[in-house]
Design a protein around this motif. Structure first.
Motif, short mmCIF file in Angstrom:
data_model
loop_
_atom_site.label_atom_id
_atom_site.label_comp_id
_atom_site.label_asym_id
_atom_site.label_seq_id
_atom_site.Cartn_x
_atom_site.Cartn_y
_atom_site.Cartn_z
N PHE A 37 0.83 -1.21 0.00
CA PHE A 37 0.00 0.00 0.00
C PHE A 37 0.87 1.26 0.00
N GLY A 38 2.20 1.10 0.16
CA GLY A 38 3.07 2.26 0.26
C GLY A 38 2.65 3.09 1.46
N SER A 39 2.59 4.40 1.26
CA SER A 39 2.21 5.27 2.38
C SER A 39 0.70 5.52 2.42
N SER A 40 -0.03 4.94 1.43
CA SER A 40 -1.49 5.12 1.43
C SER A 40 -2.10 4.40 2.61
N GLU A 41 -3.04 5.04 3.28
CA GLU A 41 -3.74 4.39 4.39
C GLU A 41 -5.00 3.73 3.84
N ARG A 42 -5.02 2.41 3.91
CA ARG A 42 -6.14 1.64 3.34
C ARG A 42 -6.65 0.65 4.38
N HIS A 43 -7.88 0.22 4.17
CA HIS A 43 -8.43 -0.81 5.04
C HIS A 43 -7.98 -2.20 4.61
N GLY A 44 -7.76 -2.37 3.32
CA GLY A 44 -7.40 -3.69 2.82
C GLY A 44 -7.58 -3.74 1.32
N ILE A 45 -7.85 -4.94 0.82
CA ILE A 45 -7.96 -5.13 -0.63
C ILE A 45 -9.37 -5.60 -1.00
N ILE A 46 -9.68 -5.44 -2.26
CA ILE A 46 -10.92 -5.98 -2.81
C ILE A 46 -10.54 -6.84 -4.00
N ARG A 47 -10.94 -8.10 -3.96
CA ARG A 47 -10.68 -9.02 -5.07
C ARG A 47 -11.99 -9.25 -5.79
N ASN A 48 -12.07 -8.81 -7.04
CA ASN A 48 -13.27 -9.02 -7.85
C ASN A 48 -13.03 -10.19 -8.79
N VAL A 70 -9.68 -16.83 4.14
CA VAL A 70 -8.87 -15.66 3.83
C VAL A 70 -7.93 -15.48 5.01
N ASP A 71 -6.63 -15.42 4.75
CA ASP A 71 -5.65 -15.25 5.81
C ASP A 71 -4.72 -14.10 5.46
N GLY A 72 -4.34 -13.33 6.47
CA GLY A 72 -3.38 -12.24 6.27
C GLY A 72 -2.08 -12.54 6.98
N SER A 73 -1.00 -11.91 6.49
CA SER A 73 0.29 -12.05 7.18
C SER A 73 0.19 -11.37 8.54
N ASP A 78 -7.59 -9.57 8.46
CA ASP A 78 -8.03 -10.46 7.39
C ASP A 78 -9.49 -10.87 7.52
N GLN A 79 -10.29 -10.05 8.26
CA GLN A 79 -11.71 -10.34 8.22
C GLN A 79 -12.20 -10.01 6.81
N TYR A 80 -13.25 -10.68 6.37
CA TYR A 80 -13.67 -10.46 4.98
C TYR A 80 -15.17 -10.61 4.85
N GLU A 81 -15.68 -10.02 3.77
CA GLU A 81 -17.07 -10.25 3.41
C GLU A 81 -17.13 -10.53 1.92
N VAL A 82 -18.09 -11.36 1.56
CA VAL A 82 -18.25 -11.76 0.16
C VAL A 82 -19.57 -11.19 -0.34
N ASN A 87 -21.94 -9.36 -12.42
CA ASN A 87 -21.36 -10.61 -12.90
C ASN A 87 -20.18 -11.07 -12.08
N GLU A 88 -19.95 -10.41 -10.93
CA GLU A 88 -18.76 -10.69 -10.16
C GLU A 88 -19.07 -11.08 -8.73
N ILE A 89 -18.14 -11.85 -8.16
CA ILE A 89 -18.10 -12.06 -6.72
C ILE A 89 -17.03 -11.10 -6.21
N GLN A 90 -17.34 -10.37 -5.15
CA GLN A 90 -16.37 -9.44 -4.59
C GLN A 90 -15.99 -9.91 -3.19
N ILE A 91 -14.69 -10.12 -3.00
CA ILE A 91 -14.18 -10.49 -1.68
C ILE A 91 -13.48 -9.25 -1.13
#
Length: 175
Positions: A37-48, A70-73, A78-82, A87-91
């Protein structure tokens, strides 16, 4: 949420996908995504992941998808919602109440039905392993496919959607 990943200066260092073709024709997919994420402050990722494709004028092709884990380092929420959107599943992975910066590794595991095309004399796995939904550069991508029987042909393409540019390297290895 604008604070989930996809911004300038962010990148995926390494994207490793392992696909296990099951005897029943489903596939087990594990994705290991090293996201910086570099210096960007983010909550996490979205996988479509696209799960519905146009087949012909009367039919769409739908791939039932079941997220297993779903596991995080260390230190990675690493909590997640689906969610299903179009036409997509979003994790969506991360803590909505907390932001992170720097490099984090996410491991997503899911099962997909219907990803094999059956022909008279062979089966074909047709799957876009990395996807075209990422808005950030991917430095290194690797996909490994294992099956219940030996794989005898491989066609691998890389680049933007619809690309017919071959992957940098692709090879078949026997067990």
């Amino acid at each position: 949420g604008g604070a989930y990943a996809q911004g300038a200066g962010e990148r995926i260092d390494a994207y490793e996908v392992s696909i296990d073709i099951q005897g029943d024709g489903s596939i087990g997919v594990t994705e290991r995504i090293a996201y910086d994420f570099g210096s960007s402050e983010r909550h996490g990722i979205i996988r479509n992941i696209p799960v519905r494709f146009h087949y012909d004028d009367r039919h769409d092709r739908v791939y039932p998808l079941d997220v297993r884990s779903v596991d995080g380092s260390a230190g990675t929420p690493d909590q997640y919602e689906v969610n299903r959107s179009g036409n997509e599943i979003q994790i969506k992975v991360g803590d909505p109440d907390r932001t992170i910066t720097g490099r984090h590794v996410y491991t997503l595991s899911y099962r997909v039905e219907g990803a094999l095309n059956g022909f008279v004399d062979h089966d074909e796995l047709y799957w876009n392993a990395i996807g075209t939904e990422w808005g950030v550069p991917i430095d290194s991508a690797r996909v490994a496919v294992r099956g219940p029987t030996a794989l005898d042909r491989i066609a691998c393409f890389a680049g933007p959607l619809g690309s017919n540019r071959p992957c940098g390297t692709s090879d078949l290895q026997g067990e």
